[in-house]
Design an enzyme around this catalytic site. Structure first.
Site, PDB file in Angstrom:
ATOM      1  N   LYS A 196      15.202 -17.508  60.879  1.00  0.00           N
ATOM      2  CA  LYS A 196      15.422 -17.604  59.135  1.00  0.00           C
ATOM      3  C   LYS A 196      14.022 -17.911  58.650  1.00  0.00           C
ATOM      4  CE  LYS A 196      18.354 -19.104  55.348  1.00  0.00           C
ATOM      5  NZ  LYS A 196      18.497 -17.669  54.874  1.00  0.00           N
TER       6      LYS A 196
ATOM      7  N   HIS B 278      20.445 -23.484  60.500  1.00  0.00           N
ATOM      8  CA  HIS B 278      20.236 -21.854  60.663  1.00  0.00           C
ATOM      9  C   HIS B 278      19.249 -21.574  61.865  1.00  0.00           C
ATOM     10  CE1 HIS B 278      22.049 -21.464  56.506  1.00  0.00           C
ATOM     11  NE2 HIS B 278      22.267 -20.276  57.157  1.00  0.00           N
TER      12      HIS B 278
HETATM   13  P1  NAD Z   1      16.532  -9.708  59.527  1.00  0.00           P
HETATM   14  O1  NAD Z   1      14.966 -10.028  59.688  1.00  0.00           O
HETATM   15  O2  NAD Z   1      17.273  -9.533  60.881  1.00  0.00           O
HETATM   16  O3  NAD Z   1      16.567  -8.046  58.900  1.00  0.00           O
HETATM   17  C1  NAD Z   1      15.883  -7.725  57.762  1.00  0.00           C
HETATM   18  C2  NAD Z   1      15.811  -6.178  57.764  1.00  0.00           C
HETATM   19  O4  NAD Z   1      15.283  -5.719  56.607  1.00  0.00           O
HETATM   20  C3  NAD Z   1      15.029  -5.656  58.931  1.00  0.00           C
HETATM   21  O5  NAD Z   1      15.678  -4.624  59.446  1.00  0.00           O
HETATM   22  C4  NAD Z   1      13.661  -5.172  58.362  1.00  0.00           C
HETATM   23  O6  NAD Z   1      13.175  -3.936  58.981  1.00  0.00           O
HETATM   24  C5  NAD Z   1      14.247  -4.739  57.063  1.00  0.00           C
HETATM   25  N1  NAD Z   1      13.355  -4.630  56.128  1.00  0.00           N
HETATM   26  C6  NAD Z   1      12.343  -5.342  55.563  1.00  0.00           C
HETATM   27  N2  NAD Z   1      11.490  -4.990  54.752  1.00  0.00           N
HETATM   28  C7  NAD Z   1      12.001  -3.622  54.298  1.00  0.00           C
HETATM   29  C8  NAD Z   1      11.676  -2.674  53.380  1.00  0.00           C
HETATM   30  N3  NAD Z   1      10.434  -2.785  52.748  1.00  0.00           N
HETATM   31  N4  NAD Z   1      12.395  -1.266  53.509  1.00  0.00           N
HETATM   32  C9  NAD Z   1      13.686  -1.318  54.150  1.00  0.00           C
HETATM   33  N5  NAD Z   1      13.868  -2.381  55.136  1.00  0.00           N
HETATM   34  C10 NAD Z   1      13.255  -3.626  55.136  1.00  0.00           C
HETATM   35  O7  NAD Z   1      17.212 -10.540  58.518  1.00  0.00           O
HETATM   36  P2  NAD Z   1      18.816 -10.862  58.446  1.00  0.00           P
HETATM   37  O8  NAD Z   1      18.932 -11.886  59.398  1.00  0.00           O
HETATM   38  O9  NAD Z   1      19.718  -9.617  58.506  1.00  0.00           O
HETATM   39  O10 NAD Z   1      18.736 -11.292  57.066  1.00  0.00           O
HETATM   40  C11 NAD Z   1      18.201 -10.518  55.957  1.00  0.00           C
HETATM   41  C12 NAD Z   1      18.398 -11.513  54.559  1.00  0.00           C
HETATM   42  O11 NAD Z   1      20.024 -11.461  54.200  1.00  0.00           O
HETATM   43  C13 NAD Z   1      18.051 -12.715  54.464  1.00  0.00           C
HETATM   44  O12 NAD Z   1      17.235 -13.031  53.352  1.00  0.00           O
HETATM   45  C14 NAD Z   1      18.868 -13.620  54.894  1.00  0.00           C
HETATM   46  O13 NAD Z   1      18.715 -14.856  54.297  1.00  0.00           O
HETATM   47  C15 NAD Z   1      20.179 -13.006  54.293  1.00  0.00           C
HETATM   48  N6  NAD Z   1      21.598 -13.333  54.457  1.00  0.00           N
HETATM   49  C16 NAD Z   1      22.381 -13.306  53.542  1.00  0.00           C
HETATM   50  C17 NAD Z   1      23.593 -13.590  53.793  1.00  0.00           C
HETATM   51  C18 NAD Z   1      24.825 -13.478  52.894  1.00  0.00           C
HETATM   52  O14 NAD Z   1      26.088 -13.513  52.886  1.00  0.00           O
HETATM   53  N7  NAD Z   1      24.548 -13.399  51.413  1.00  0.00           N
HETATM   54  C19 NAD Z   1      24.175 -13.687  55.130  1.00  0.00           C
HETATM   55  C20 NAD Z   1      23.113 -13.463  55.998  1.00  0.00           C
HETATM   56  C21 NAD Z   1      21.943 -13.286  55.859  1.00  0.00           C
END
Ligand code: NAD
Length: 261
Positions: free
Chosen positions: A153, A149
């Protein structure tokens, strides 16, 4: 019916992909874009007619279902806020521990909740193939999972790698926690039969790659999935959101949504 969707983590990589993927769809409409109060996106337009806000309660109240790709702590807080509202949820955040899972189970007791470490059709197909292979080959074939990744991450191994490893353990008829080996270092001795190795590589902007190897005596099988765009996860999450509205309370996964159970 068009489901009204509240997106949490609206300025994140996945939040942005979900908002973009909703454009032009008839089954869903983004009704709120929520992020942390400190996020620079608050008060700005994230899509035509959609301004990012920090008011979680207002966002949850004015939707049919919320989509959560944030952080484990934010996921717990959202599940707690959504429970009295009985709000349907689609949760993709990974790296959840028992406390976070407990909050999700409280919500799933009163509302439909789809939880998946990976919302892509391809990975959910891979999970089925891996389980079938592990069952047919048995634990004499050493199974190892390598995930790669992007450098930002936070959690390791990836939630998808853990789901794949659990599918292998299920196929072997073993309890995953007893056979897991998350990376190796030092004088570890010979590989025990039935062990499942999971290894994490981090770098660059890789969206997500998972390679599963089954090592036989003088042969090897490899099953792999490579994601080249977050749009596949976003489309899957939106499909899950539209599917969840009106379903009975309970915890569901992507195989339920895809009708693969
Ligand atoms: P990222 O860091 O780009 O985004 C996270 C977002 O959450 C940011 O906008 C941040 O400001 C926000 N956030 C954090 N704390 C918050 C709060 N208290 N209230 C509101 N917003 C808040 O991360 P990402 O790459 O978008 O990934 C996010 C999560 O999704 C990770 O855990 C990742 O592993 C997971 N993910 C899952 C899949 C899937 O298919 N299930 C795919 C990709 C990523």
């Amino acid at each position: 019916m068009t489901a009204l969707v509240c997106v949490l983590g609206a300025s994140g990589r996945m939040g942005k992909a979900v908002i973009e993927a909703a454009t032009g769809r008839m089954d869903v409409r983004i009704s709120a874009a929520i992020d942390r109060a400190e996020s620079p996106v608050i008060g700005t337009q994230v899509a035509p007619g959609l301004t990012a806000r920090a008011d979680l309660s207002a966002g949850l109240e004015a939707c049919d279902v919320y989509i959560d790709f944030t952080s484990p702590e934010a996921t717990r807080a959202a599940a707690q806020a959504a429970t009295p509202l009985r709000r349907a949820a689609v949760i993709g955040t990974t790296g959840l521990d028992k406390d976070h899972e407990y909050a999700i189970s409280q919500l799933a007791a009163v509302a439909p909740v789809v939880v998946a470490a990976n919302f892509s059709l391809g990975v959910n197909m891979l999970l089925g193939l891996v389980k079938q292979a592990a069952r047919a080959l048995g634990s004499d074939w050493d199974a190892e999972v390598v995930e790669t990744h992007h450098r930002s991450k936070r959690d390791a191994p990836s939630g998808t790698a853990l789901a794949i490893a659990r599918a292998i353990a299920d196929g072997h008829g073993n309890d995953y926690d007893r056979v897991k080996r998350h990376s190796r270092d030092g004088d570890i001795g010979a590989r025990p039969r039935g062990e499942i190795g999971v290894h994490s590589v981090r770098g660059g902007d890789v969206v997500g790659e998972h390679v599963v190897s089954f090592f036989g005596g003088a042969e090897r099988i490899e099953l792999a999935h490579r994601a080249s765009s977050r749009s596949i996860f976003a489309a899957g999450a939106l499909r899950a959101a539209a599917w969840a509205v009106g379903k009975p309370a309970g915890r569901y996964d992507m195989l339920d949504v895809l009708g693969l159970k």
